[in-house]
Structures are given as structure tokens and as C-alpha cells.
Design an enzyme around this catalytic site. Structure first.
Site, PDB file in Angstrom:
ATOM      1  CE1 TYR A 207      58.797  93.702 -28.040  1.00 45.98           C
ATOM      2  CE2 TYR A 207      58.590  95.381 -29.159  1.00 45.98           C
ATOM      3  CZ  TYR A 207      59.009  94.244 -28.423  1.00 45.98           C
ATOM      4  OH  TYR A 207      60.506  94.820 -27.727  1.00 45.98           O
TER       5      TYR A 207
ATOM      6  CE1 TYR B 244      63.661  92.015 -21.328  1.00 47.29           C
ATOM      7  CE2 TYR B 244      64.141  94.399 -20.469  1.00 47.29           C
ATOM      8  CZ  TYR B 244      63.904  93.467 -20.922  1.00 47.29           C
ATOM      9  OH  TYR B 244      62.890  93.106 -21.488  1.00 47.29           O
TER      10      TYR B 244
ATOM     11  CB  SER C  51      59.705  95.329 -21.723  1.00 47.42           C
ATOM     12  OG  SER C  51      60.389  95.180 -23.369  1.00 47.42           O
TER      13      SER C  51
ATOM     14  CE  LYS D 122      60.072  92.570 -24.554  1.00 44.33           C
ATOM     15  NZ  LYS D 122      61.429  92.638 -24.963  1.00 44.33           N
TER      16      LYS D 122
ATOM     17  CB  VAL E 185      62.912 100.331 -21.859  1.00 45.86           C
ATOM     18  CG1 VAL E 185      63.565  99.496 -21.925  1.00 45.86           C
ATOM     19  CG2 VAL E 185      61.916 101.052 -22.871  1.00 45.86           C
TER      20      VAL E 185
HETATM   21  N1  GLN Z   1      59.627  98.651 -27.250  1.00 48.33           N
HETATM   22  C1  GLN Z   1      61.233  98.372 -26.607  1.00 48.33           C
HETATM   23  C2  GLN Z   1      62.093  97.474 -27.701  1.00 48.33           C
HETATM   24  O1  GLN Z   1      61.364  96.525 -28.269  1.00 48.33           O
HETATM   25  C3  GLN Z   1      60.808  97.273 -25.237  1.00 48.33           C
HETATM   26  C4  GLN Z   1      62.095  97.309 -24.470  1.00 48.33           C
HETATM   27  C5  GLN Z   1      61.687  96.816 -23.190  1.00 48.33           C
HETATM   28  O2  GLN Z   1      60.925  97.489 -22.555  1.00 48.33           O
HETATM   29  N2  GLN Z   1      62.958  96.741 -22.215  1.00 48.33           N
HETATM   30  O3  GLN Z   1      63.342  98.823 -27.294  1.00 48.33           O
END
Ligand code: GLN
Length: 305
Positions: free
Chosen positions: A189, A241, A64, A67, A259
Site C-alpha cells: 500500500y 471521500y 490515493s 487506488k 493527499v
Molecule cells: N498514503 C495516504 C494515506 O494512507 C493516502 C491518503 C490519500 O491520499 N487520501 O494516508
């Protein structure tokens, strides 16, 4: 000036007992293979000094954290029009939650939860000729590393298990807030999430956000001062988050997690700092990485507050 090298080495030693805690993400099976003992941390200051410790030069899955870069591309392309399709409020829910979308008519709370990132991906697909190449070029340019690439095994591993992201995309589409084919959006994505970067790459690659949107060594304007300020604000309020409040309280700087166990932080006008430790806490943020950043701001006395 703080002795960054000594501080990073000290933090690396202090967090060792934490590396056995938490869980390495396994809903993307490829990520579960990463050893939990890994720990790296890097700092790059605005004048270009680099400090690193542990596994800071080893590439890992940024997930993420990507992003922030797709948001950068979307803001470059359509500016504030983006906010007609995605909000700017912390969600207070898990990064992959579906519930809020129903109540809010398919308008994701912010660009950093998965729902918001899917809308941003749709904007990037609509406004860029070769979105993958342009994303890679942007990241390579910011971080000064032409070797950064995606990891197709990670992307495939996520695609094969990405039922929740597929559900989110279909749900948003049902409200008319996505234009492209669901598979195209998801593939892009999963590609962005699969990019592999090291702590050194990430600290360098986020320095433009500590420098009013301008890359300090090339002088390239990536975003306006105003846009960089706003991305930092979003990272502070939404970047980790439903732990964003706690992260602001404990660490006190804008940050973005993934993650894969990475977290990048920005201290405007000073530096960017990146940390990697694969095991996550209950909110999906690196457990030892969060603790390391908390120690970093405590030991250096630096924060935005
Ligand atoms: N690719 C992961 C997902 O969509 C990214 C989530 C993350 O890093 N928080 O669940």
C-alpha cells in the site's frame, strides 16, 4: 470545441491567490517538503490531443489516486467477487477513519477509503505474481510513460509514521477480511501511494475510463465497458471521500484525489483532466485543485449532468 489551452491558462492565473490557502499534508513528512506554489493542469481528449499549463509535466506523489489502479487490477482478477469484501457506499467519514469499521464488522464502505484500499491491496497480493511490477506495468501502459516509478523515500516516510493505516489493517484482520501478513499489505500500500506521476501522465493514464475501459491509443481492453462505468460511478460517489457530495455538486464529474495534491477527473466519451496543487482543504483534497476543476467544468460547459 472549447479552447482548452486558453481555458487552462486562464484557470492557472485565476487560482494563484488560492495557492497560499490550505495545508500541505505533513503526516507523511516527505510530502511536507513540496512547495505549495506548485500548480499544474493537463487535459487529454479521446482523440489524443494534449493541453497543459504550469507544472503539468512535473511528477508528484499520487497517493490515493493509485487506488483506482489497484481497484482496476483487483477487478481484472476477481471481478464482482471483490464486493463480498468491500462495499460501494460513500463513507461520509474521513479517508482514514476507524469508527465505521467496528460497526460494519470489518467490511470497508468502499475501495477508495484507506480501509477499502487495504482490502483491495490484499486481493492484488493474492492474485498477482509480482504485484509491484504488475501495478507499475499497468500504470506505465495506461499512461504511455515507461519512466513512471515509485519514490522509496515517500514510502519509507509514510511507513515510519503509518500508525493509523497499521491500526486499520490490524482491525480489518481481526474480522478475518485480510489474508496476508499486515506488513506485506502495508508495504504494498505504501508502495502504490508513493508512485510519482505528472498531470500529463495522469490525464493520459485515466483516459481508458473515459473510453469504456479501452486504452484509446493502444486499443488494449483494460476493463469491460461495464467495469469502467462502475469505477466512474465509484469515483463520483466516493473518490473525494467525505467531500464527494460537494465535489459532485461543484465539479460534476467522477474524480479521484490524493493527499499529494493531485485530482484526476473523467468526462466519459470526451476527456480526462488532471490537476496538481499540494495544499489541501480540511477534507484532504487539493484546495486549489478542486477550485480549478470547478472552473474547468464551468468554463467548458462539460460535466456528466
Ligand atoms: N498514503 C495516504 C494515506 O494512507 C493516502 C491518503 C490519500 O491520499 N487520501 O494516508
Amino acid at each position: 470545441m472549447p479552447d482548452y489551452q486558453a481555458i487552462l491558462d486562464e484557470i492557472r492565473d485565476e487560482v494563484q491567490p488560492l495557492l497560499v490557502q490550505g495545508h500541505v499534508a505533513d503526516y507523511i513528512p516527505r510530502l511536507a517538503c513540496v512547495p505549495r506554489e506548485k500548480f499544474g493542469m493537463a487535459v487529454v481528449t479521446l482523440d489524443g490531443q494534449l493541453y497543459q499549463t504550469g507544472d503539468a509535466a512535473e511528477a508528484f506523489s499520487i497517493q490515493s489516486i493509485s487506488k483506482v489502479y489497484t481497484l482496476t487490477l483487483a477487478l481484472q482478477s476477481i471481478g464482482d467477487k471483490l464486493w463480498q469484501r468491500v462495499g460501494r457506499e460513500p463513507s461520509g467519514n474521513a479517508f482514514n477513519s476507524l469508527v465505521q469499521l467496528e460497526l460494519e464488522n470489518g467490511l470497508p464502505r468502499n475501495p477508495f477509503i484507506n480501509a477499502g484500499a487495504l482490502v483491495v491491496a490484499d486481493v492484488v497480493l493474492a492474485t498477482r505474481k509480482d504485484p509491484r511490477a504488475q501495478l507499475l506495468a499497468a500504470i506505465r501502459g495506461c499512461s504511455g510513460n515507461p519512466d513512471i516509478r515509485d519514490d522509496p523515500e515517500v514510502a519509507l516516510s509514510e511507513k515510519a509514521n503509518g500508525f493509523r493505516n497499521a491500526a486499520l489493517a490490524n482491525f480489518i484482520r481481526s474480522f478475518g477480511n485480510l489474508e496476508h501478513a499486515i506488513d506485506d499489505i502495508l508495504d504494498f500500500y505504501f508502495f502504490q501511494c508513493s508512485l510519482a506521476m505528472s498531470c500529463v501522465d495522469l490525464a493520459r493514464g485515466f483516459l481508458f475510463l473515459a473510453n469504456q475501459g479501452r486504452c484509446p491509443w493502444s486499443g488494449t481492453n483494460i476493463l469491460s465497458t461495464d467495469q469502467a462505468k462502475r469505477i466512474n460511478a465509484l469515483m463520483l460517489t466516493c473518490g473525494t471521500y467525505d467531500a464527494a457530495g460537494d465535489f459532485a455538486y461543484q465539479v460534476g464529474i467522477p474524480g479521484k484525489s490524493g493527499v499529494g495534491g493531485g485530482i484526476v477527473g473523467v468526462i466519459p466519451n470526451q476527456l480526462a483532466v488532471a490537476v496538481w496543487s499540494p495544499a489541501l482543504n480540511a477534507k484532504g483534497n487539493s484546495l486549489a485543485g478542486s477550485a480549478a476543476l470547478e472552473r474547468f467544468t464551468a468554463k467548458t460547459g462539460l460535466s456528466i449532468f
